[in-house]
Design an enzyme around this catalytic site. Structure first.
Site, short mmCIF file in Angstrom:
data_model
loop_
_atom_site.label_atom_id
_atom_site.label_comp_id
_atom_site.label_asym_id
_atom_site.label_seq_id
_atom_site.Cartn_x
_atom_site.Cartn_y
_atom_site.Cartn_z
N ARG A 1 0.80 -1.23 0.00
CA ARG A 1 0.00 0.00 0.00
C ARG A 1 0.83 1.27 0.00
NH1 ARG A 1 -2.43 -3.74 -1.05
NH2 ARG A 1 -4.37 -4.54 -0.17
N SER B 1 -10.88 0.60 4.05
CA SER B 1 -10.08 0.16 5.19
C SER B 1 -9.26 1.33 5.73
CB SER B 1 -9.15 -0.98 4.79
OG SER B 1 -9.89 -2.13 4.42
N GLU C 1 -3.97 3.44 6.77
CA GLU C 1 -3.94 3.34 5.32
C GLU C 1 -4.54 4.61 4.73
OE1 GLU C 1 -6.00 0.43 2.01
OE2 GLU C 1 -5.06 -0.49 3.76
#
Length: 321
Positions: free
Chosen positions: A191, A242, A312
């Protein structure tokens, strides 16, 4: 290589010290607007105003915007679908450049390559690929971001990620130069990439997919991935997807759930009952409400498990600690 033109050909120069009126880039359908609310450009539906805001519709308009920006003493922020962001109630100083109007896309049947502009929703691209019987993007069907954002953050799901299919990305530098970069150039990891926090703008990407499969087979697998996300994740309230990265070998949602934080609420922000790694704009939340829930969850997970959850979601603007 570059397509930069001399300053003054793109816009009638207007200093930000002289006016708070919109600035039109001459000979282009592109306007830099002052004091624009960003809440509608975020999937969280929260956030203050951009000091200056622009939505270029083509590469020349982007280049013209960069020419204007180069003459200002301002910070620069990029937006796409606004799906992985929490924008401060105080807004964002400087220029916010949104790539959502960059929508061109081409499919090369003989190579299995897709070239898509930064503003193309990655889920739409996955659906179009499935209709052709092309494999490689089934995992992206439920991701609410754009191609540009997916390149920057190495978006992924179902044990797959963009780095697996990216051939190259076209980048515009603040100097107006075009760079073609590969996954190796981007230093991809979970990510993240070296583009995060930089002033280099993704304007398009080329992806390599696998052709020759049954359309029905790929559509069915894509449908299954979509259904799995709908069944396991909350989509009835605004969210960013998320919130936390999964700390190997654990799942962030499970860590949060096991300390009883499902349903925990501050103001209008709530830890989702359906999936604990989602924090929802449950009832007219402010960005500060959401931020406070994020910080509380981090503190409790650290206290209980001695694990530091890393967001995130990207925070834009100022938040009170």
């Amino acid at each position: 290589m570059t397509y930069t033109q001399p300053l003054g050909q793109f816009f009638e120069y207007c200093s930000i010290d002289d006016t708070q009126k919109p600035i039109k880039l001459s000979d282009m359908d592109c306007i830099i607007r002052p004091q624009v609310s960003l809440a509608k450009y975020s999937t969280y539906k929260v956030g203050g105003e951009a000091q200056w805001y622009v939505e270029p519709k083509n590469y020349h308009a982007i280049d013209a915007t960069f020419e204007w920006f180069a003459k200002q003493d301002l910070p620069l922020t990029f937006l796409g679908a606004g799906s992985n962001l929490l924008i401060s109630d105080a807004g964002i100083p400087g220029l916010v450049l949104n790539t959502r109007n960059l929508k061109h896309c081409s499919f090369e049947a003989h190579t299995g390559q897709i070239t898509a502009a930064a503003g193309v929703p990655i889920a739409n691209l996955a659906n179009e690929a499935a209709k052709r019987g092309w494999r490689g993007l089934e995992w992206a069907i439920g991701i609410p971001g754009t191609v540009g954002g997916a390149v920057v953050m190495n978006a992924g799901a179902h044990q797959n990620c963009l780095a697996d299919v990216l051939v190259s990305a076209t980048i515009l530098t603040p100097e107006g130069d075009i760079e073609i970069v590969t996954p190796e150039d981007l230093n991809y990891s979970y990510r993240t990439s070296c583009l995060q926090g930089s002033k280099r703008l993704v304007i398009e990407a080329t992806l390599q997919l696998q052709t020759g499969f049954s359309k029905a087979e790929v559509m069915e697998l894509t449908k299954q991935n979509r259904q799995q996300r709908i069944q396991s994740q909350p989509y009835d309230k605004p969210s960013c997807g998320s919130v936390f990265r999964n700390p190997t070998p654990y799942k962030a949602g499970r860590l949060i759930e096991e300390i009883g934080l499902k349903g925990f609420q501050i103001g209008g922000a709530q830890v989702a009952l359906k999936h604990a790694n989602f924090i929802l704009n449950w009832d007219n939340a402010t960005a500060d409400d959401i931020y406070r829930v994020i910080r509380y969850v981090q503190e409790q997970v650290e206290y209980r498990w001695s694990i530091s959850l890393k967001p995130e979601v990207k925070l834009l603007g100022k938040f009170n600690p």
